[in-house]
Design a protein around this motif. Sequence first.
Motif, PDB file in Angstrom:
ATOM      1  N   LYS A   1       4.072   6.996   1.688  1.00  0.00           N
ATOM      2  CA  LYS A   1       3.683   6.338   0.430  1.00  0.00           C
ATOM      3  C   LYS A   1       2.907   7.239  -0.519  1.00  0.00           C
ATOM      4  O   LYS A   1       2.745   6.916  -1.678  1.00  0.00           O
ATOM      5  N   THR A   2       2.386   8.341   0.002  1.00  0.00           N
ATOM      6  CA  THR A   2       1.529   9.207  -0.818  1.00  0.00           C
ATOM      7  C   THR A   2       1.905  10.673  -0.609  1.00  0.00           C
ATOM      8  O   THR A   2       2.601  11.020   0.350  1.00  0.00           O
TER       9      THR A   2
ATOM     10  N   ALA B   1       8.916   3.196  -0.960  1.00  0.00           N
ATOM     11  CA  ALA B   1       7.745   3.695  -1.692  1.00  0.00           C
ATOM     12  C   ALA B   1       8.144   4.246  -3.056  1.00  0.00           C
ATOM     13  O   ALA B   1       7.405   4.108  -4.042  1.00  0.00           O
TER      14      ALA B   1
ATOM     15  N   LYS C   1       8.674   1.391  -5.515  1.00  0.00           N
ATOM     16  CA  LYS C   1       7.400   0.816  -5.969  1.00  0.00           C
ATOM     17  C   LYS C   1       6.609   1.789  -6.837  1.00  0.00           C
ATOM     18  O   LYS C   1       5.866   1.375  -7.716  1.00  0.00           O
TER      19      LYS C   1
END
Length: 253
Positions: free
Chosen positions: A84-85, A105, A108
């Motif tokens: 996600k990062t 991810a 989003k």
Amino acid sequence: MLTKRIIPCLDVKNGKVVKGINFVGLKEVGDPVELAQKYYEQGADELVFLDITATHEGRDTMVQVVEQVASSIYMPFTVGGGLKTIEDIKRVLRAGADKVSLNSAAVKNPDLIAQGAQIFGNQCIVLAIDAKARDDQSGWNVVIHGGRIDTGMDLLEWVQKGVSLGAGEILLTSMDTDGVKQGYDLKMLQAVRNITNVPVIASGGCGSLEHFAEVFETDVADAALAASLFHYDELSVQDVKVYLQKKGIPVRL
């Protein structure tokens, strides 16, 4: 002419490789490290490793498995699931992955594609897309969270956006054909092929040697990904490559 790639896929849940049909009914099929070694020895061009139920709690387990797999094979290795990062991406690259696959991810937070491409290079960012045909057959919608949420986003629009942000490759899975073994979704692959110039990996539905040939002869993909066929020893990577070479399709033996 560029050689076509054959890519086994390891769907991993709680540290074990699993396989289902249309994304459900998951059954355990083996150990990721053992399977990775097997496919490396069989001559796979790359390996894709997807933590399909990635959660925060399981993150450290996945990094350990990535390290174990990376130390046992010498071929390009893509890891996805729960990234996600930028920090998540760094972690799996440090653990030995060559590329990362971004799916839910990226939907989003599309900026993750741009940041990832900027920091690690386009070649490192694989945009993984799960898509499903709309009921009226007017096209395909992007589906996220392991097939559980239909975003309503149009597949082709998302492909164009993802590539413009910096994705260097598209891993395209048809939810309609996944695990069914009736062949890749050629219509969907062709539609994506027509609008992008980055490499496309076909995923979902391969059930025979003919299906591998078909996806390359129709020129809708640069690589073909398969799971259950290889996991259950119905075919080896070598079987596929020998067959394709006989058909005049360029592969690395």
